[in-house]
Structure formats: C-alpha cells, structure tokens
Design an enzyme around this catalytic site. Structure first.
Site, PDB file in Angstrom:
ATOM      1  N   CYS A  45       3.131  -4.817   6.715  1.00 43.39           N
ATOM      2  CA  CYS A  45       2.785  -4.535   5.325  1.00 43.39           C
ATOM      3  C   CYS A  45       3.983  -3.945   4.587  1.00 43.39           C
ATOM      4  O   CYS A  45       4.977  -3.545   5.191  1.00 43.39           O
ATOM      5  CB  CYS A  45       1.614  -3.556   5.254  1.00 43.39           C
ATOM      6  SG  CYS A  45       0.028  -4.280   5.704  1.00 43.39           S
ATOM      7  N   HIS A  66       0.815  -1.210   0.000  1.00 42.32           N
ATOM      8  CA  HIS A  66       0.000   0.000   0.000  1.00 42.32           C
ATOM      9  C   HIS A  66       0.846   1.256   0.000  1.00 42.32           C
ATOM     10  O   HIS A  66       2.050   1.215   0.253  1.00 42.32           O
ATOM     11  CB  HIS A  66      -0.970  -0.003   1.198  1.00 42.32           C
ATOM     12  CG  HIS A  66      -0.317   0.003   2.538  1.00 42.32           C
ATOM     13  ND1 HIS A  66       0.193   1.139   3.125  1.00 42.32           N
ATOM     14  CD2 HIS A  66      -0.102  -1.000   3.424  1.00 42.32           C
ATOM     15  CE1 HIS A  66       0.687   0.843   4.311  1.00 42.32           C
ATOM     16  NE2 HIS A  66       0.520  -0.460   4.521  1.00 42.32           N
TER      17      HIS A  66
END
Length: 112
Positions: free
Chosen positions: A87, A71
């Site tokens: 992440c 992301h």
C-alpha cells in the site's frame, strides 16, 4: 471544477495531485517492501473510509487493485521508506487533506 488525478512515483516516494496536467500538491509516501512491492499501473479509487481499524491511520482510500490502497499510518517514521505490504502510506494529516479533495473514481497512476 477541478479534474484531479494522482500520480505516485515510487522512485522518489512521492504522491502528486494533479489538476488536469498541473501538479498542485506533492506528498511524501511510504511504499511496499522489496518482497511486497507496490503494484504499478493504472487504477482508480473505489472506496473511502474515515478512521479504518488496524494500521491504516486516519483514512483509507481503496484502489481498484483488490487489497491495495492509499492510507494514513500509525507509524509516521515509515513515510519515505520501503516498508509496507504494497500500500501507499501517507502522514495522517496529508491523507485527510487528499481525501477531502479527490472523489471516488479518481484515476491513480503508480509508476516505477
């Protein structure tokens, strides 16, 4: 038609986009902290979302490992650092470029 796949190299904090076995782009990334390390292994992109809410920047690509994704970020200074909850963070302009190129189902290899 391109046959894209992604390799994330945690040791050099880079995401590589490959067409077949040829690297066509490289992007700097932020990765998980020591206590919340980015998982290694073979995954796929299972969903994509433009402008997700929260700290995910301009785009979210969810991985087949629940709770993890590639992301953007609202903290660009974190790119290149070991700062996330696991992440893979990218500059917003980079994640938008990548998202245009790779479809849901793209294979993602995360290696130490």
């Amino acid at each position: 038609m391109p046959a894209y796949r992604i390799i994330v190299d945690l040791s050099d904090r880079q995401l590589y986009l490959l067409d077949k076995d040829i690297v066509v782009r490289g992007f700097p990334v932020g990765i998980g902290e020591m206590v919340t390390q980015t998982p290694t292994g073979e995954f796929t992109i299972i969903n994509k979302q433009n402008n997700p809410s929260g700290p995910y920047g301009a785009f979210w690509m969810g991985l087949s490992k629940p709770g993890y994704g590639i992301h953007g970020t609202n903290k660009p200074s974190s790119i290149g650092q070991q700062v996330s909850l696991g992440c893979i963070r990218m500059f917003n302009e980079d994640v938008l470029e990548l998202a245009k190129m790779v479809p849901v189902g793209t294979r993602v290899t995360i290696r130490p």
